[in-house]
Design a protein around this motif. Structure first.
Motif, PDB file in Angstrom:
ATOM      1  N   LYS A 149       6.286  -0.919  -3.215  1.00  0.00           N
ATOM      2  CA  LYS A 149       6.404  -1.015  -4.675  1.00  0.00           C
ATOM      3  C   LYS A 149       6.478  -1.867  -5.261  1.00  0.00           C
ATOM      4  N   HIS A 150       6.479  -3.263  -4.680  1.00  0.00           N
ATOM      5  CA  HIS A 150       5.829  -4.274  -5.359  1.00  0.00           C
ATOM      6  C   HIS A 150       4.819  -4.580  -6.206  1.00  0.00           C
ATOM      7  N   ARG A 151       4.120  -4.059  -5.158  1.00  0.00           N
ATOM      8  CA  ARG A 151       2.872  -4.366  -5.069  1.00  0.00           C
ATOM      9  C   ARG A 151       2.371  -3.275  -6.350  1.00  0.00           C
ATOM     10  N   ILE A 152       2.532  -1.983  -6.492  1.00  0.00           N
ATOM     11  CA  ILE A 152       2.179  -1.502  -7.483  1.00  0.00           C
ATOM     12  C   ILE A 152       3.484  -1.436  -8.731  1.00  0.00           C
ATOM     13  N   GLU A 153       4.429  -2.163  -8.524  1.00  0.00           N
ATOM     14  CA  GLU A 153       5.033  -2.653 -10.144  1.00  0.00           C
ATOM     15  C   GLU A 153       4.560  -4.045 -10.496  1.00  0.00           C
ATOM     16  N   ALA A 154       3.354  -5.306  -9.556  1.00  0.00           N
ATOM     17  CA  ALA A 154       2.913  -6.008 -10.055  1.00  0.00           C
ATOM     18  C   ALA A 154       1.603  -5.906 -10.735  1.00  0.00           C
ATOM     19  N   ALA A 155       0.677  -4.329 -10.110  1.00  0.00           N
ATOM     20  CA  ALA A 155      -0.821  -4.655 -10.368  1.00  0.00           C
ATOM     21  C   ALA A 155      -0.341  -3.762 -12.242  1.00  0.00           C
ATOM     22  N   ILE A 156       1.029  -2.377 -11.446  1.00  0.00           N
ATOM     23  CA  ILE A 156       1.056  -1.867 -12.965  1.00  0.00           C
ATOM     24  C   ILE A 156       1.626  -2.385 -14.276  1.00  0.00           C
ATOM     25  N   PRO A 157       1.666  -2.728 -15.448  1.00  0.00           N
ATOM     26  CA  PRO A 157       2.281  -3.220 -16.808  1.00  0.00           C
ATOM     27  C   PRO A 157       3.284  -2.522 -16.754  1.00  0.00           C
ATOM     28  N   GLY A 158       4.589  -2.955 -16.787  1.00  0.00           N
ATOM     29  CA  GLY A 158       5.740  -2.097 -17.117  1.00  0.00           C
ATOM     30  C   GLY A 158       6.271  -0.707 -16.329  1.00  0.00           C
ATOM     31  N   ALA A 159       5.560  -1.043 -14.911  1.00  0.00           N
ATOM     32  CA  ALA A 159       6.144   0.040 -13.450  1.00  0.00           C
ATOM     33  C   ALA A 159       7.130   0.296 -13.345  1.00  0.00           C
ATOM     34  N   THR A 160       7.965   1.171 -12.959  1.00  0.00           N
ATOM     35  CA  THR A 160       8.722   1.258 -11.545  1.00  0.00           C
ATOM     36  C   THR A 160       8.113   2.394 -10.968  1.00  0.00           C
ATOM     37  N   ALA A 161       8.744   1.834  -9.932  1.00  0.00           N
ATOM     38  CA  ALA A 161       8.445   3.334  -8.403  1.00  0.00           C
ATOM     39  C   ALA A 161       9.103   2.664  -7.282  1.00  0.00           C
ATOM     40  N   ASP A 162       9.399   4.012  -7.066  1.00  0.00           N
ATOM     41  CA  ASP A 162      10.011   4.341  -5.976  1.00  0.00           C
ATOM     42  C   ASP A 162       9.434   4.912  -4.561  1.00  0.00           C
ATOM     43  N   VAL A 163       9.352   4.122  -3.760  1.00  0.00           N
ATOM     44  CA  VAL A 163       8.788   4.331  -2.553  1.00  0.00           C
ATOM     45  C   VAL A 163       9.082   4.624  -0.729  1.00  0.00           C
ATOM     46  N   ARG A 176      -5.606   8.257  -9.709  1.00  0.00           N
ATOM     47  CA  ARG A 176      -6.315   6.794  -9.330  1.00  0.00           C
ATOM     48  C   ARG A 176      -5.828   5.681  -9.593  1.00  0.00           C
ATOM     49  N   ARG A 177      -5.350   5.529 -10.728  1.00  0.00           N
ATOM     50  CA  ARG A 177      -5.121   3.930 -11.125  1.00  0.00           C
ATOM     51  C   ARG A 177      -4.500   3.450 -10.039  1.00  0.00           C
ATOM     52  N   VAL A 178      -3.144   4.071  -9.630  1.00  0.00           N
ATOM     53  CA  VAL A 178      -2.249   3.796  -8.354  1.00  0.00           C
ATOM     54  C   VAL A 178      -2.964   3.966  -7.144  1.00  0.00           C
ATOM     55  N   TYR A 179      -4.111   4.454  -6.850  1.00  0.00           N
ATOM     56  CA  TYR A 179      -4.854   4.532  -5.669  1.00  0.00           C
ATOM     57  C   TYR A 179      -5.752   3.030  -5.236  1.00  0.00           C
ATOM     58  N   ALA A 180      -6.025   2.437  -6.974  1.00  0.00           N
ATOM     59  CA  ALA A 180      -6.635   1.799  -6.736  1.00  0.00           C
ATOM     60  C   ALA A 180      -5.947  -0.081  -6.946  1.00  0.00           C
ATOM     61  N   VAL A 181      -4.811  -0.253  -6.885  1.00  0.00           N
ATOM     62  CA  VAL A 181      -4.020  -1.062  -5.611  1.00  0.00           C
ATOM     63  C   VAL A 181      -3.933  -1.625  -4.586  1.00  0.00           C
ATOM     64  N   PHE A 182      -4.700  -0.011  -3.863  1.00  0.00           N
ATOM     65  CA  PHE A 182      -4.572  -0.154  -2.857  1.00  0.00           C
ATOM     66  C   PHE A 182      -5.453  -0.490  -1.899  1.00  0.00           C
ATOM     67  N   GLY A 183      -6.617   0.123  -2.747  1.00  0.00           N
ATOM     68  CA  GLY A 183      -8.632  -0.282  -2.121  1.00  0.00           C
ATOM     69  C   GLY A 183      -8.369   0.609  -1.098  1.00  0.00           C
ATOM     70  N   PRO A 184      -9.136  -0.079  -0.274  1.00  0.00           N
ATOM     71  CA  PRO A 184      -9.176   0.289   1.153  1.00  0.00           C
ATOM     72  C   PRO A 184      -8.344   0.299   1.785  1.00  0.00           C
ATOM     73  N   GLU A 185      -7.659   0.231   1.508  1.00  0.00           N
ATOM     74  CA  GLU A 185      -6.047   0.150   2.686  1.00  0.00           C
ATOM     75  C   GLU A 185      -5.646   1.461   2.589  1.00  0.00           C
ATOM     76  N   ILE A 186      -5.675   2.717   1.778  1.00  0.00           N
ATOM     77  CA  ILE A 186      -5.593   4.215   1.613  1.00  0.00           C
ATOM     78  C   ILE A 186      -6.454   4.727   2.439  1.00  0.00           C
ATOM     79  N   GLY A 187      -5.951   4.935   4.100  1.00  0.00           N
ATOM     80  CA  GLY A 187      -7.026   6.324   4.329  1.00  0.00           C
ATOM     81  C   GLY A 187      -6.956   5.155   6.053  1.00  0.00           C
ATOM     82  N   GLY A 188      -6.727   3.990   5.785  1.00  0.00           N
ATOM     83  CA  GLY A 188      -6.485   3.015   7.629  1.00  0.00           C
ATOM     84  C   GLY A 188      -5.332   2.272   7.070  1.00  0.00           C
ATOM     85  N   PRO A 189      -4.093   1.278   6.791  1.00  0.00           N
ATOM     86  CA  PRO A 189      -2.919   0.787   7.024  1.00  0.00           C
ATOM     87  C   PRO A 189      -2.451   1.439   6.186  1.00  0.00           C
ATOM     88  N   ILE A 190      -2.582   2.465   5.199  1.00  0.00           N
ATOM     89  CA  ILE A 190      -1.755   2.612   4.351  1.00  0.00           C
ATOM     90  C   ILE A 190      -2.584   4.855   4.664  1.00  0.00           C
TER      91      ILE A 190
END
Length: 75
Positions: free
Chosen positions: A8-22, A51-65
């Motif tokens: 949640k914090h990483r999404i909200e920090a990377a995308i200005p004005g975003a709110t996330a519920d995880v 794609r914009r949200v997935y870019a926040v996590f990069g290679p972690e998608i498919g790994g730890p996430i």
């Protein structure tokens, strides 16, 4: 393993004005669902929004996430 608060914090920090519920879907810390609302999603296709949200996590998608299911909305 990442936590729902971490994502949640990483999404909200990377995308200005975003709110996330995880949500952790399995309790194992690797399968998540996120609903993300952000002004910058206006005018973007759903694929571009995701794609914009997935870019926040990069290679972690498919790994730890291992899985991140998304619902995105323009604010």
């Amino acid at each position: 393993m990442p936590s729902t608060d971490d994502l949640k914090h990483r999404i909200e920090a990377a995308i200005p004005g975003a709110t996330a519920d995880v949500t952790d879907l399995t309790g194992g810390g690797d399968h998540f669902r996120a609903t993300v609302t952000a002004p910058e999603f206006a005018g973007l296709s759903r694929i571009e929004q995701h794609r914009r949200v997935y870019a926040v996590f990069g290679p972690e998608i498919g790994g730890p996430i291992h899985a991140l299911s998304l619902v995105t909305k323009a604010d």
